[in-house]
Design a protein around this motif. Structure first.
Motif, mmCIF file in Angstrom:
data_model
loop_
_atom_site.group_PDB
_atom_site.id
_atom_site.type_symbol
_atom_site.label_atom_id
_atom_site.label_comp_id
_atom_site.label_asym_id
_atom_site.label_seq_id
_atom_site.Cartn_x
_atom_site.Cartn_y
_atom_site.Cartn_z
ATOM 1 N N MET A 137 124.453 -46.892 59.282
ATOM 2 C CA MET A 137 123.866 -45.802 58.558
ATOM 3 C C MET A 137 123.371 -44.710 59.514
ATOM 4 O O MET A 137 123.532 -43.525 59.241
ATOM 5 N N LEU A 138 122.784 -45.141 60.641
ATOM 6 C CA LEU A 138 122.284 -44.145 61.594
ATOM 7 C C LEU A 138 123.411 -43.315 62.194
ATOM 8 O O LEU A 138 123.237 -42.127 62.463
ATOM 9 N N ALA A 139 124.574 -43.939 62.387
ATOM 10 C CA ALA A 139 125.716 -43.189 62.922
ATOM 11 C C ALA A 139 126.181 -42.135 61.929
ATOM 12 O O ALA A 139 126.566 -41.028 62.325
ATOM 13 N N VAL A 140 126.143 -42.462 60.654
ATOM 14 C CA VAL A 140 126.526 -41.486 59.621
ATOM 15 C C VAL A 140 125.548 -40.314 59.629
ATOM 16 O O VAL A 140 125.953 -39.145 59.582
ATOM 17 N N ILE A 141 124.267 -40.626 59.703
ATOM 18 C CA ILE A 141 123.243 -39.582 59.733
ATOM 19 C C ILE A 141 123.405 -38.719 60.980
ATOM 20 O O ILE A 141 123.361 -37.482 60.906
ATOM 21 N N ALA A 142 123.626 -39.366 62.133
ATOM 22 C CA ALA A 142 123.793 -38.611 63.376
ATOM 23 C C ALA A 142 125.039 -37.732 63.323
ATOM 24 O O ALA A 142 125.023 -36.588 63.780
ATOM 25 N N GLY A 143 126.122 -38.263 62.753
ATOM 26 C CA GLY A 143 127.345 -37.473 62.629
ATOM 27 C C GLY A 143 127.161 -36.274 61.724
ATOM 28 O O GLY A 143 127.585 -35.156 62.044
ATOM 29 N N ALA A 144 126.519 -36.489 60.593
ATOM 30 C CA ALA A 144 126.276 -35.386 59.660
ATOM 31 C C ALA A 144 125.334 -34.353 60.278
ATOM 32 O O ALA A 144 125.549 -33.147 60.131
ATOM 33 N N PHE A 145 124.322 -34.828 60.982
ATOM 34 C CA PHE A 145 123.398 -33.906 61.633
ATOM 35 C C PHE A 145 124.119 -33.075 62.694
ATOM 36 O O PHE A 145 123.873 -31.874 62.827
ATOM 37 N N GLY A 146 125.021 -33.719 63.432
ATOM 38 C CA GLY A 146 125.776 -32.995 64.449
ATOM 39 C C GLY A 146 126.636 -31.899 63.855
ATOM 40 O O GLY A 146 126.674 -30.773 64.367
ATOM 41 N N THR A 151 130.969 -37.848 70.777
ATOM 42 C CA THR A 151 131.302 -39.076 71.509
ATOM 43 C C THR A 151 130.259 -40.157 71.246
ATOM 44 O O THR A 151 130.605 -41.320 71.015
ATOM 45 N N ALA A 152 128.987 -39.777 71.255
ATOM 46 C CA ALA A 152 127.918 -40.742 70.977
ATOM 47 C C ALA A 152 128.053 -41.315 69.572
ATOM 48 O O ALA A 152 127.905 -42.527 69.371
ATOM 49 N N VAL A 153 128.361 -40.460 68.609
ATOM 50 C CA VAL A 153 128.534 -40.923 67.222
ATOM 51 C C VAL A 153 129.706 -41.904 67.138
ATOM 52 O O VAL A 153 129.592 -42.956 66.500
#
Length: 127
Positions: A1-10, A28-30
């Motif tokens: 879930m955090l990866a989805v949030i980080a990707g959307a935020f990016g 890359t981090a995502v």
């Protein structure tokens, strides 16, 4: 879930705020967070096997996510947040990468050992 949030935020929050190069670092981090979150999900399906070395994989992947992805997230935002000491996190990234590699190696060796154990017990039951 955090990866989805980080990707959307990016994509929605950082585009135009940080440089394209730093946005690529964020991406890359995502990606690596997603890959290793899926690896952790896969490991969770093996918990019934009661294989003790799998716990090492959990720790290695989790620490790798924090160190590799976390340092990349911070380094990607270095210009935006304006904290001068962030460049010292650069060496943390490869350490996180080594933790990922170690996790995959432990998983591979464990899979080989379990496979060998299954084949040897299967061949002995045929006798």
């Amino acid at each position: 879930m955090l990866a989805v949030i980080a990707g959307a935020f990016g994509v929605h929050g950082l585009q135009g705020v940080i440089t394209p190069k730093n946005l690529e670092i964020w991406h890359t981090a995502v990606e690596y967070q997603f890959y290793h979150a899926f690896a952790l999900l896969f490991l969770s399906t093996l918990t019934r096997q009661n294989i003790k070395t799998l716990i090492h994989c959990y720790y290695l992947f989790s620490a790798g996510i924090v160190m590799f992805c976390g340092s990349l997230y911070l380094l990607a935002c270095i210009d935006y947040v304006g904290i001068g000491w962030l460049p010292i996190l650069g060496p943390v990234t490869p350490i996180g990468g080594l933790l990922f590699i170690a996790g995959w190696m432990v998983l591979g060796v464990t899979a080989l050992k379990v496979s060998d154990r299954g084949q040897s017990s299967g061949s002995s039951s045929r006798k």
